[in-house]
Design a protein around this motif. Structure first.
Motif, PDB file in Angstrom:
ATOM      1  N   UNK A   1      -5.326  -7.673 -11.237  1.00  0.00           N
ATOM      2  CA  UNK A   1      -4.419  -7.376 -10.121  1.00  0.00           C
ATOM      3  C   UNK A   1      -3.211  -8.319 -10.138  1.00  0.00           C
ATOM      4  N   UNK A   2      -3.355  -9.497 -10.679  1.00  0.00           N
ATOM      5  CA  UNK A   2      -2.249 -10.461 -10.675  1.00  0.00           C
ATOM      6  C   UNK A   2      -1.142 -10.063 -11.640  1.00  0.00           C
ATOM      7  N   UNK A   3      -1.456  -9.226 -12.626  1.00  0.00           N
ATOM      8  CA  UNK A   3      -0.472  -8.849 -13.647  1.00  0.00           C
ATOM      9  C   UNK A   3       0.071  -7.432 -13.471  1.00  0.00           C
ATOM     10  N   UNK A   4      -0.502  -6.692 -12.558  1.00  0.00           N
ATOM     11  CA  UNK A   4      -0.172  -5.283 -12.426  1.00  0.00           C
ATOM     12  C   UNK A   4       0.373  -4.962 -11.034  1.00  0.00           C
ATOM     13  N   UNK A   5       1.191  -3.945 -10.982  1.00  0.00           N
ATOM     14  CA  UNK A   5       1.502  -3.279  -9.729  1.00  0.00           C
ATOM     15  C   UNK A   5       0.421  -2.230  -9.509  1.00  0.00           C
ATOM     16  N   UNK A   6       0.015  -2.066  -8.266  1.00  0.00           N
ATOM     17  CA  UNK A   6      -0.996  -1.056  -7.957  1.00  0.00           C
ATOM     18  C   UNK A   6      -0.596  -0.373  -6.658  1.00  0.00           C
TER      19      UNK A   6
ATOM     20  N   UNK B   1       0.257  -0.188 -13.046  1.00  0.00           N
ATOM     21  CA  UNK B   1       1.035  -0.407 -14.255  1.00  0.00           C
ATOM     22  C   UNK B   1       1.405  -1.866 -14.421  1.00  0.00           C
ATOM     23  N   UNK B   2       1.603  -2.326 -15.647  1.00  0.00           N
ATOM     24  CA  UNK B   2       1.923  -3.743 -15.895  1.00  0.00           C
ATOM     25  C   UNK B   2       3.321  -4.096 -15.413  1.00  0.00           C
ATOM     26  N   UNK B   3       3.406  -5.095 -14.554  1.00  0.00           N
ATOM     27  CA  UNK B   3       4.697  -5.517 -14.018  1.00  0.00           C
ATOM     28  C   UNK B   3       5.611  -6.057 -15.104  1.00  0.00           C
TER      29      UNK B   3
ATOM     30  N   UNK C   1      -9.303  -8.322  -4.124  1.00  0.00           N
ATOM     31  CA  UNK C   1      -9.389  -8.657  -5.542  1.00  0.00           C
ATOM     32  C   UNK C   1     -10.823  -8.897  -5.981  1.00  0.00           C
ATOM     33  N   UNK C   2     -11.662  -9.339  -5.073  1.00  0.00           N
ATOM     34  CA  UNK C   2     -13.072  -9.572  -5.423  1.00  0.00           C
ATOM     35  C   UNK C   2     -13.754  -8.243  -5.742  1.00  0.00           C
TER      36      UNK C   2
END
Length: 126
Positions: free
Chosen positions: A29-34, A99-101, A74-75
């Motif tokens: 989740x830290x690397x992607x837009x959702x 998708x990857x930011x 995120x958990x």
């Protein structure tokens, strides 16, 4: 492999509320837009809401601002769409997308060109 599965659609009366859930796997989740993209019958797909977990930014289409909210756990690797004051024009298949930011540089672009899961149908009756 990015996998997304949306849940929680159904039939609701105008003015009602509904919460959609999306379980995700295969990425951080830290690397992607959702977020969420919807497609109404006979219409093009439309970005509804996008979240960039890296900085907490959230975005909403003008048509849902003030009525919809996006959040994530995120958990549980889950993203939610809280929908209230629903209108018949909100009727659509709602897809969870990610998708990857880094690849696209912006939440909406990352969402639009990323991976989509199988949608869940929301029907709002008048």
């Amino acid at each position: 492999e990015v996998q997304l599965q949306a849940f929680g659609g159904g039939l609701v009366q105008a003015g009602g509320s509904l919460r959609l859930s999306c379980t995700a796997s295969g990425f951080s989740f830290d690397d992607y837009a959702i977020g969420w993209i919807r497609q109404a019958p006979g219409k093009d797909h439309q970005g509804v809401s996008c979240m960039s977990s890296s900085d907490g930014s959230t975005y909403f289409d003008e048509s849902v601002k003030g009525r919809f909210n996006i959040s994530s756990d995120k958990v549980k690797n889950t993203v939610y769409l809280e929908m209230s004051s629903l209108k018949p024009e909100d009727t659509a298949v709602y897809h969870c997308a990610a998708g990857p930011l880094r690849a696209y540089g912006h939440c909406w672009l990352s969402l639009n060109f990323g991976s989509w899961g199988k949608g869940t149908l929301v029907t709002v009756s008048s």
